[in-house]
Design an enzyme around this catalytic site. Structure first.
Site, PDB file in Angstrom:
ATOM      1  N   VAL A 385       0.869  -1.175   0.000  1.00 34.57           N
ATOM      2  CA  VAL A 385       0.000   0.000   0.000  1.00 34.57           C
ATOM      3  C   VAL A 385       0.907   1.227   0.000  1.00 34.57           C
ATOM      4  O   VAL A 385       1.886   1.275   0.745  1.00 34.57           O
ATOM      5  CB  VAL A 385      -0.932   0.034   1.230  1.00 34.57           C
ATOM      6  CG1 VAL A 385      -2.018   1.084   1.038  1.00 34.57           C
ATOM      7  CG2 VAL A 385      -1.559  -1.330   1.485  1.00 34.57           C
ATOM      8  N   SER A 386       0.591   2.227  -0.806  1.00 32.84           N
ATOM      9  CA  SER A 386       1.512   3.345  -1.004  1.00 32.84           C
ATOM     10  C   SER A 386       1.875   4.028   0.303  1.00 32.84           C
ATOM     11  O   SER A 386       3.056   4.331   0.546  1.00 32.84           O
ATOM     12  CB  SER A 386       0.909   4.357  -1.984  1.00 32.84           C
ATOM     13  OG  SER A 386      -0.292   4.913  -1.468  1.00 32.84           O
ATOM     14  N   ASP A 387       0.886   4.298   1.171  1.00 34.50           N
ATOM     15  CA  ASP A 387       1.222   5.002   2.407  1.00 34.50           C
ATOM     16  C   ASP A 387       1.880   4.086   3.428  1.00 34.50           C
ATOM     17  O   ASP A 387       2.727   4.532   4.220  1.00 34.50           O
ATOM     18  CB  ASP A 387       0.008   5.717   2.999  1.00 34.50           C
ATOM     19  CG  ASP A 387      -1.191   4.810   3.214  1.00 34.50           C
ATOM     20  OD1 ASP A 387      -1.147   3.634   2.826  1.00 34.50           O
ATOM     21  OD2 ASP A 387      -2.191   5.296   3.778  1.00 34.50           O
ATOM     22  N   CYS A 388       1.546   2.791   3.427  1.00 36.92           N
ATOM     23  CA  CYS A 388       2.217   1.852   4.333  1.00 36.92           C
ATOM     24  C   CYS A 388       3.690   1.712   3.961  1.00 36.92           C
ATOM     25  O   CYS A 388       4.569   1.693   4.837  1.00 36.92           O
ATOM     26  CB  CYS A 388       1.541   0.487   4.280  1.00 36.92           C
ATOM     27  SG  CYS A 388      -0.176   0.494   4.838  1.00 36.92           S
ATOM     28  N   GLU A 391       5.385   5.108   5.099  1.00 32.14           N
ATOM     29  CA  GLU A 391       5.603   5.294   6.535  1.00 32.14           C
ATOM     30  C   GLU A 391       6.644   4.304   7.058  1.00 32.14           C
ATOM     31  O   GLU A 391       7.472   4.647   7.914  1.00 32.14           O
ATOM     32  CB  GLU A 391       4.285   5.156   7.299  1.00 32.14           C
ATOM     33  CG  GLU A 391       3.210   6.164   6.909  1.00 32.14           C
ATOM     34  CD  GLU A 391       3.608   7.609   7.141  1.00 32.14           C
ATOM     35  OE1 GLU A 391       4.587   7.867   7.872  1.00 32.14           O
ATOM     36  OE2 GLU A 391       2.946   8.496   6.568  1.00 32.14           O
TER      37      GLU A 391
END
Length: 657
Positions: A385-388, A391
């Site tokens: 997932v792009s934000d996972c 982060e």
């Protein structure tokens, strides 16, 4: 069963096997003695912790210290933190019905705590259940959760059931349920399959095979006394008299969030996609919504004793969670990587949980690149997932490059793999979606069969995802300025333009994954500071700050309800200021050098005042959202973002008391 029976909560244990979480109930005293409960177990279950009171904090850093004293005790052996990921009220029914129709054993302690959970979440006014725990009652939630209680042995004349049934009948009965409910009721045999609009596999195969025709397989579980009783209880008319096909598109107004505006080779193709999904995740699949359906497919196709069915049953355990209200089903098999990436204190989790290879049959099963990625929960789940990714990447870089004495666990090539995958997520708009770039036209929403959700047929740009990617890439360039520099700088330029274009006229950003405008605006502002924009020199930043300040309450906090996401306008939470939304807003203001410290200090005082004597904060309103209409919990946010807000403030204003 005339009433819910409580299990002995001192006998529950949560096992963390390198990020895979399962709950176990210990029947005998010898097992209890050999496997003592941890503080984390007790915290999840709402049991007394017996922790001493800490010295009252007089500064933000002392507040952070008290929080970490408490929260560090919840860290699990692999290095991550656990928590529930509940809220949706439609996931548990899918799992229970799949168990029932595939003859999967349901331990009595599971049944007891599922009953407890559902009874505790019945609406205290009308007796029904909603789409999620804080939502109004719906036909969807009430028809399915009523069915679960009956399947698990609750009698029809139990007071909870009588009240729920009255509400369901006032809403027109299960004939007015959305198709998600009608599907599971048809699998049980409570509804006839004629009420279900086909979701044909031919649609997936048409472009490849030219095969379009009627779907022939309609599997129904064997009839039982309970199923016959449910046929009487869920409908306002005689079951035998119902014209099922005539009610296919009858959806209660309470449930119709997305109103409609519009063989064999196909079935084999969908069957293959199920197998590929199972193989690429080792059977927990993407989430707890499709996993029960895949179990059902395998049960029908492969037989009850097949490996696929056995493995699905084993991995389904990872969706279950127990708290003081009972047992329920999480939205995924956890939030381990997501929370740990923010906390950046789990030494080994970013190392072991990185996905090292792309999917097998990646092109065939429509999967995006994932080599070098991190998933939402753990690497087994296998969906980058792009934000996972972003982060987790930031956590790794900060630990390996900026934390004193921290060893390098990920060699540079693994960092480069993560960056290579991130660079594939940007859409032509400059924005980033979540699991993959946008692949199709929004016209595909005309084929959306899930009336309870909107905007689910394709991926969309999200300010939160875009911001996370931009901040990760700018941090990466700080330490590896020569790696794909031109491409990364162009990516950042396009992304910043998207962020500015996504800003609403009132200065806010809409948050699609958290509640809501405070969450989205935090991400919107955070990514502008690394590219040189701040309150002094940027119109976009000033508008964002002024929006947040216009929503600050007299007590210094911010208050926002999940209804903001549904109605797309700022709506305060009925209970007042929330520490999580207050932290979102403080982080946003500090990240762009808002010059007036007093409004920020007021928010800091509110957060400090809410801290308990043992260092924790109590649970307040639900924090997350998905698909614009379904709230979902992130209970660790009250530790993560409060700590970030307090730490950032203390760094900028070290003498504040």
């Amino acid at each position: 069963m005339s009433q819910a029976q409580r299990t002995d909560y001192t006998r529950w244990r949560m096992l963390d096997e390198d990020g895979k979480h399962t709950w176990h109930y210990l029947d005998d005293d010898e097992a209890v003695a050999k496997w003592p409960q941890t503080l984390a177990d007790k915290y999840y279950l709402g049991l007394p912790l017996g922790l001493p009171e800490l010295p009252p904090a007089t500064s933000p850093l002392e507040t952070v210290s008290n929080c970490l004293t408490f929260f560090s005790k919840q860290q699990l052996p692999p290095g991550n933190w656990g928590c529930e990921y509940g809220g949706p009220m439609f996931l548990l029914p899918g799992v229970v019905i799949a168990w029932m129709v595939t003859d999967t054993h349901i331990p009595p302690v599971y049944a007891a705590e599922i009953i407890n959970y559902l009874v505790s979440h019945a609406n205290p006014v009308d007796g029904g259940w909603g789409l999620h725990t804080e939502g109004d009652s719906t036909v969807f939630g009430t028809s399915l959760n009523y069915t679960v209680l009956r399947l698990l042995g609750v009698e029809a004349e139990h007071p909870v059931m009588i009240q729920a049934r009255r509400l369901l009948h006032r809403l027109g009965g299960a004939l007015n349920a959305p198709h998600w409910s009608k599907f599971w009721l048809a699998v049980l045999g409570v509804c006839d399959w004629e009420i279900v609009n086909p979701i044909p596999p031919e649609g997936l195969a048409a472009a490849r095979l030219g095969a379009i025709g009627p779907m022939e397989i309609r599997w129904t579980a064997p009839e039982t006394d309970v199923i016959r009783a449910l046929r009487r209880e869920l409908f306002v008319q005689s079951w035998d008299s119902i014209d099922w096909a005539a009610h296919r598109n009858n959806i209660a107004l309470t449930d119709n969030y997305h109103p409609k505006t519009l063989a064999r080779r196909a079935e084999d193709w969908v069957s293959k996609l199920v197998d590929i999904e199972d193989a690429n995740s080792d059977y927990p699949d993407l989430a707890s919504d499709n996993a029960p359906m895949n179990l059902l497919v395998c049960y029908i196709r492969d037989g009850p004793d097949s490996y696929s069915v056995r493995r699905h049953r084993e991995r389904m355990e990872e969706f279950l969670w127990v708290n003081k209200e009972g047992m329920f089903v999480n939205g995924t098999n956890g939030v381990q990587c997501w929370d740990t990436a923010f906390l950046i204190q789990a030494v080994s989790a970013p190392d072991r949980q990185q996905i090292r290879e792309n999917c097998n049959n990646q092109g065939i099963c429509y999967r995006h690149f994932r080599k070098g990625a991190w998933a939402f929960s753990n690497c087994d789940q296998g969906y980058g997932v792009s934000d996972c990714i972003s982060e987790a990447l930031k956590a790794v870089i900060l630990l390996q490059k900026e934390a004193d004495g921290y060893p390098q666990l990920l060699e540079d090539q693994r960092i480069f793999d993560a960056v290579d995958t991130l660079l594939t997520y940007q859409n032509s708009s400059g924005g980033c979606a979540s699991y993959e770039p946008t692949r199709g036209s929004e016209y595909l929403e005309m084929l959306n069969t899930a009336e309870v959700f909107g905007r689910i047929m394709i991926e969309y740009d999200y300010p939160e995802c875009t911001s996370a990617v931009l901040t990760a890439l700018t941090l990466f360039l700080k330490y590896w300025p020569g790696y794909r520099r031109t491409e990364i700088q162009a990516f950042i330029h396009r992304g910043v333009n998207y962020i500015k274009n996504a800003q609403r006229p009132d200065g806010s950003w809409y948050g699609s994954w958290g509640v809501c405008f405070t969450y989205g605006t935090m991400f919107g502002l955070e990514c502008l500071r690394p590219v040189g924009e701040n309150y002094a020199n940027s119109t976009s930043v000033r508008k964002g700050c002024e929006f947040l300040l216009s929503k600050q309450r007299e007590d210094g906090g911010w208050s926002e309800s999940f209804q903001s996401c549904e109605q797309m306008k700022y709506i305060e939470h009925p209970t007042g200021s929330q520490v999580v939304q207050t932290a979102f807003s403080i982080i946003a203001l500090l990240s762009v050098d808002y010059p007036n410290s007093e409004p920020i200090a007021q928010g800091i005082r509110l957060i400090m005042s809410r801290q308990q004597a043992n260092g924790e904060w109590l649970q307040e309103g639900i924090e997350g959202i998905f698909n614009k209409s379904c709230a979902i919990s992130y209970p660790n946010y009250k530790f993560i973002f409060t700590t970030l807000a307090l730490g950032k403030f203390a760094k900028k204003y070290p003498n504040f008391k």
